[in-house]
Design an enzyme around this catalytic site. Structure first.
Site, PDB file in Angstrom:
ATOM      1  N   ASP A  12       0.872  -1.161   0.000  1.00 15.93           N
ATOM      2  CA  ASP A  12       0.000   0.000   0.000  1.00 15.93           C
ATOM      3  C   ASP A  12       0.918   1.222   0.000  1.00 15.93           C
ATOM      4  O   ASP A  12       2.043   1.149   0.516  1.00 15.93           O
ATOM      5  CB  ASP A  12      -0.881  -0.001   1.246  1.00 15.93           C
ATOM      6  CG  ASP A  12      -1.561   1.332   1.452  1.00 15.93           C
ATOM      7  OD1 ASP A  12      -2.323   1.758   0.578  1.00 15.93           O
ATOM      8  OD2 ASP A  12      -1.296   1.965   2.492  1.00 15.93           O
ATOM      9  N   CYS A  13       0.475   2.309  -0.547  1.00 19.53           N
ATOM     10  CA  CYS A  13       1.329   3.498  -0.602  1.00 19.53           C
ATOM     11  C   CYS A  13       0.942   4.560   0.428  1.00 19.53           C
ATOM     12  O   CYS A  13       1.748   4.934   1.286  1.00 19.53           O
ATOM     13  CB  CYS A  13       1.290   4.108  -2.006  1.00 19.53           C
ATOM     14  SG  CYS A  13       2.380   5.549  -2.193  1.00 19.53           S
TER      15      CYS A  13
END
Length: 241
Positions: A12-13
């Site tokens: 996930d960023c």
């Protein structure tokens, strides 16, 4: 289970590598300053999370930068504040201003030596391109909500990810998903049988911030409070054989 067993790390960023709570708070600061009674930072983030998740369900194929424009409008209306569409447009473009966590770029550069790195993010491609410059690493693949036409926690995003991993020669069981959000990532990862690692960025804070509240603790294989801790654990595994 050891970190060295995996061939790929999927990330996930926003919330994990990019400090989206700092970015959201900064982007909404002028709007929130108009409130007759101030709201706490956490209250602002929680309101944002509520409108964002609702809009993502209603318009799953809307690119994230446009979706943020609608979130801005909904927040202004909820708070009874006047706003201009130019302000909403600016907020939609603010993702590129959101800062990376201090440990993100250096740890990604370290991990790139040992793993394939893949992004799976609730964002549009244009916004991620700007954020990626702050991360200073070349990912082996980038999967965005714009690519898939839906937002996590939809299983579609993870099924799409598995196809991408397969094209890289990596099986699902050979990959580890790394994320901060139980709602968006860790809970659905468990549901689809994907191993996961919790980067618990809010360990010193109460509440869920910009992430939708969940009723249970994440069910994960690894847990760290920073990316730097993850890298140390990997380094220690290598050192100890």
């Amino acid at each position: 289970m050891r970190l060295t067993e995996f061939k790929a790390l999927t990330f996930d960023c926003y919330g994990t590598l990019i400090d989206w709570e700092a970015g959201i708070a900064a982007g909404l600061s002028k709007l929130a300053a108009r409130l007759p009674e101030p709201l706490s930072r956490d209250r602002i983030l929680e309101a944002h999370a509520r409108h964002e998740s609702h809009q993502q369900v209603l318009t799953p194929d809307m690119p994230y930068n446009r979706l943020l424009q609608v979130v801005y409008k909904r927040l202004a209306e909820e708070w009874g504040l006047a706003y201009t569409w130019e302000e909403a447009l600016a907020y939609g473009q603010s993702v590129g201003d959101w800062p990376a966590f201090p440990d993100s770029a250096s740890t990604l550069q370290y991990l790139k030596k040992y793993f394939k790195l893949v992004i799976v993010s609730n964002v549009d491609n244009e916004s991620f391109e700007v954020s990626n410059r702050k991360l200073d690493v070349e990912f082996d693949a980038i999967v965005t909500a714009e690519d898939v036409g839906s937002y996590k926690p939809s299983r579609r995003n993870f099924e799409y990810l598995f196809d991408v991993l397969s094209s890289l020669g990596v099986k699902k069981e050979e990959s580890l998903h790394i994320a901060d959000s139980n709602y968006h990532d860790l809970q659905p990862a468990a549901e689809v049988g994907l191993r996961s690692c919790w980067i618990y960025r809010r360990f010193e804070q109460r509440g869920f911030g910009a992430t939708v509240k969940t009723l249970t603790e994440p069910s994960v294989d690894f847990k760290f409070t920073s990316m730097a801790q993850l890298v140390k654990a990997h380094h220690d595994e290598l050192a100890n054989g």
